[in-house]
Design a protein around this motif. Sequence first.
Motif, PDB file in Angstrom:
ATOM      1  N   ASN A   1      21.473  40.659 -50.235  1.00  0.00           N
ATOM      2  CA  ASN A   1      20.020  40.752 -50.037  1.00  0.00           C
ATOM      3  C   ASN A   1      19.686  41.858 -49.034  1.00  0.00           C
ATOM      4  O   ASN A   1      18.572  41.897 -48.507  1.00  0.00           O
ATOM      5  CB  ASN A   1      19.440  39.408 -49.586  1.00  0.00           C
ATOM      6  CG  ASN A   1      19.781  39.073 -48.137  1.00  0.00           C
ATOM      7  OD1 ASN A   1      20.682  39.672 -47.539  1.00  0.00           O
ATOM      8  ND2 ASN A   1      19.074  38.106 -47.570  1.00  0.00           N
ATOM      9  N   CYS A   2      20.657  42.751 -48.782  1.00  0.00           N
ATOM     10  CA  CYS A   2      20.475  43.821 -47.795  1.00  0.00           C
ATOM     11  C   CYS A   2      21.438  44.954 -48.119  1.00  0.00           C
ATOM     12  O   CYS A   2      22.382  44.781 -48.893  1.00  0.00           O
ATOM     13  CB  CYS A   2      20.759  43.292 -46.388  1.00  0.00           C
ATOM     14  SG  CYS A   2      22.413  42.564 -46.224  1.00  0.00           S
ATOM     15  N   TRP A   3      21.208  46.108 -47.510  1.00  0.00           N
ATOM     16  CA  TRP A   3      22.189  47.190 -47.557  1.00  0.00           C
ATOM     17  C   TRP A   3      23.204  46.963 -46.441  1.00  0.00           C
ATOM     18  O   TRP A   3      23.201  45.905 -45.803  1.00  0.00           O
ATOM     19  CB  TRP A   3      21.509  48.556 -47.444  1.00  0.00           C
ATOM     20  CG  TRP A   3      20.626  48.942 -48.595  1.00  0.00           C
ATOM     21  CD1 TRP A   3      19.324  49.330 -48.534  1.00  0.00           C
ATOM     22  CD2 TRP A   3      20.969  48.998 -49.998  1.00  0.00           C
ATOM     23  NE1 TRP A   3      18.819  49.605 -49.789  1.00  0.00           N
ATOM     24  CE2 TRP A   3      19.816  49.417 -50.706  1.00  0.00           C
ATOM     25  CE3 TRP A   3      22.130  48.717 -50.721  1.00  0.00           C
ATOM     26  CZ2 TRP A   3      19.798  49.585 -52.096  1.00  0.00           C
ATOM     27  CZ3 TRP A   3      22.119  48.882 -52.110  1.00  0.00           C
ATOM     28  CH2 TRP A   3      20.969  49.302 -52.776  1.00  0.00           C
ATOM     29  N   VAL A   4      24.054  47.949 -46.175  1.00  0.00           N
ATOM     30  CA  VAL A   4      25.196  47.711 -45.279  1.00  0.00           C
ATOM     31  C   VAL A   4      25.108  48.520 -43.978  1.00  0.00           C
ATOM     32  O   VAL A   4      26.120  48.760 -43.341  1.00  0.00           O
ATOM     33  CB  VAL A   4      26.525  48.014 -46.001  1.00  0.00           C
ATOM     34  CG1 VAL A   4      26.751  47.029 -47.126  1.00  0.00           C
ATOM     35  CG2 VAL A   4      26.564  49.457 -46.512  1.00  0.00           C
ATOM     36  N   GLU A   5      23.898  48.886 -43.579  1.00  0.00           N
ATOM     37  CA  GLU A   5      23.750  49.714 -42.380  1.00  0.00           C
ATOM     38  C   GLU A   5      23.364  48.912 -41.144  1.00  0.00           C
ATOM     39  O   GLU A   5      23.118  49.481 -40.075  1.00  0.00           O
ATOM     40  CB  GLU A   5      22.728  50.817 -42.646  1.00  0.00           C
ATOM     41  CG  GLU A   5      23.208  51.801 -43.720  1.00  0.00           C
ATOM     42  CD  GLU A   5      22.054  52.536 -44.372  1.00  0.00           C
ATOM     43  OE1 GLU A   5      21.146  52.958 -43.639  1.00  0.00           O
ATOM     44  OE2 GLU A   5      22.058  52.663 -45.611  1.00  0.00           O
ATOM     45  N   GLY A   6      23.314  47.587 -41.278  1.00  0.00           N
ATOM     46  CA  GLY A   6      23.064  46.739 -40.126  1.00  0.00           C
ATOM     47  C   GLY A   6      21.638  46.218 -40.043  1.00  0.00           C
ATOM     48  O   GLY A   6      20.722  46.709 -40.713  1.00  0.00           O
ATOM     49  N   ARG A   7      21.454  45.212 -39.189  1.00  0.00           N
ATOM     50  CA  ARG A   7      20.164  44.513 -39.129  1.00  0.00           C
ATOM     51  C   ARG A   7      19.043  45.370 -38.567  1.00  0.00           C
ATOM     52  O   ARG A   7      17.889  45.276 -39.006  1.00  0.00           O
ATOM     53  CB  ARG A   7      20.312  43.231 -38.305  1.00  0.00           C
ATOM     54  CG  ARG A   7      19.159  42.266 -38.524  1.00  0.00           C
ATOM     55  CD  ARG A   7      19.478  40.913 -37.952  1.00  0.00           C
ATOM     56  NE  ARG A   7      19.194  40.851 -36.508  1.00  0.00           N
ATOM     57  CZ  ARG A   7      19.539  39.829 -35.745  1.00  0.00           C
ATOM     58  NH1 ARG A   7      20.237  38.807 -36.263  1.00  0.00           N
ATOM     59  NH2 ARG A   7      19.227  39.805 -34.462  1.00  0.00           N
ATOM     60  N   ALA A   8      19.361  46.218 -37.614  1.00  0.00           N
ATOM     61  CA  ALA A   8      18.315  47.060 -37.040  1.00  0.00           C
ATOM     62  C   ALA A   8      17.703  47.971 -38.106  1.00  0.00           C
ATOM     63  O   ALA A   8      16.484  48.171 -38.141  1.00  0.00           O
ATOM     64  CB  ALA A   8      18.875  47.883 -35.879  1.00  0.00           C
ATOM     65  N   LYS A   9      18.551  48.519 -38.987  1.00  0.00           N
ATOM     66  CA  LYS A   9      18.053  49.387 -40.063  1.00  0.00           C
ATOM     67  C   LYS A   9      17.195  48.606 -41.042  1.00  0.00           C
ATOM     68  O   LYS A   9      16.168  49.100 -41.526  1.00  0.00           O
ATOM     69  CB  LYS A   9      19.229  50.032 -40.796  1.00  0.00           C
ATOM     70  CG  LYS A   9      19.855  51.210 -40.066  1.00  0.00           C
ATOM     71  CD  LYS A   9      18.968  52.438 -40.168  1.00  0.00           C
ATOM     72  CE  LYS A   9      19.664  53.661 -39.601  1.00  0.00           C
ATOM     73  NZ  LYS A   9      18.805  54.868 -39.652  1.00  0.00           N
TER      74      LYS A   9
END
Length: 342
Positions: free
Chosen positions: A308-316
């Motif tokens: 449900n997200c990409w892999v660049e981290g929560r801040a991104k």
Amino acid sequence: MATFGGKEYTREQLLEYVGSMDQIAPIEAKTYIDGKAKGVRTVELDNGSGLSLEVLVDRCLDLGAVRYCGQSLNWLSAVGVTHPAYYDNTERRWLRTFGGGFLATCGLTTAGAAASDEGEALGMHGRIGNTPGERVSYRGYWKGDDYYLECRGIVRETEVFAANLTLERRIAMKLGEPAFWVEDKVTNAGYQTTPLMLLYHINLGFPLIGPDTRLVTPAQKILPRDDIAAPGIDTYAEFTPPIPGYQEQVFYHEMNPSDGPVTVKVINPSLNGWSGMALHYNTAQLPKFTQWKMTAQGEYVLGLEPANCWVEGRAKERERGTLQFLEPGESRCYHLKVEILP
């Protein structure tokens, strides 16, 4: 009808041939006794089709070894199966206990790269994959003339004064059918709105992945994550023999349909007795799909990562406005199916 050995049987017919269903579809609980894996509980399921699963109970009920007719589907890193007591959640040290295996769950409040989000330091891929399961059960059971094997459990990501999330997981397979299901339900058991990031890190290795392998996805657009991946955009679906010094390449697949069931296939015509595997999931539940391609010597793996997200981290994710949240008492369900292609 129950299928076994290419023939169909009613429940009564099949039970005339066996004293116990464990004879043809065993479920066994085991525990590792050596090295860094010592103490890790497992449940092994074999449904008589040639397909067998190792459920790592003390690692989020993730899947370790998955085999078809004795041939491995998964990649196993040099780290191997590691007890969660060795887990270090700082920066990229998640990799120190990343044994690969068929499925490594990433989340639940963060996934992807290590990051600092609103003053909170977040390690790579989150904590859930290094958390033991509880209230674990396993069984074989009849439903009419069909026989099923399943393993269930609950994994909790909790912290005083912070998130309180539960992951209820069921892994199931049907007698004689070369396929299995992973069914998850994530619930916010706390009283505050909580970020939700969930990524299924599926790690495929040799012999499924080799020079003859091709990846087939219903992507309407494929984008490289960074400058390292950009030169490989035309060959993202192809594989070579292991390459010395190869740097990982990561690609984002924007799936078609963007809100519905999709199938991703990994095809290898050189396999003995099968031609690959298919992953089925729903983009309404998991709208993002990342491909991890790593063909270095000794680290030869294809990662399929519905999320449900990409892999660049929560801040991104927060910066983009794509970070998902769970409200108190809210639940969301996720379903994956993996099948062997004949």
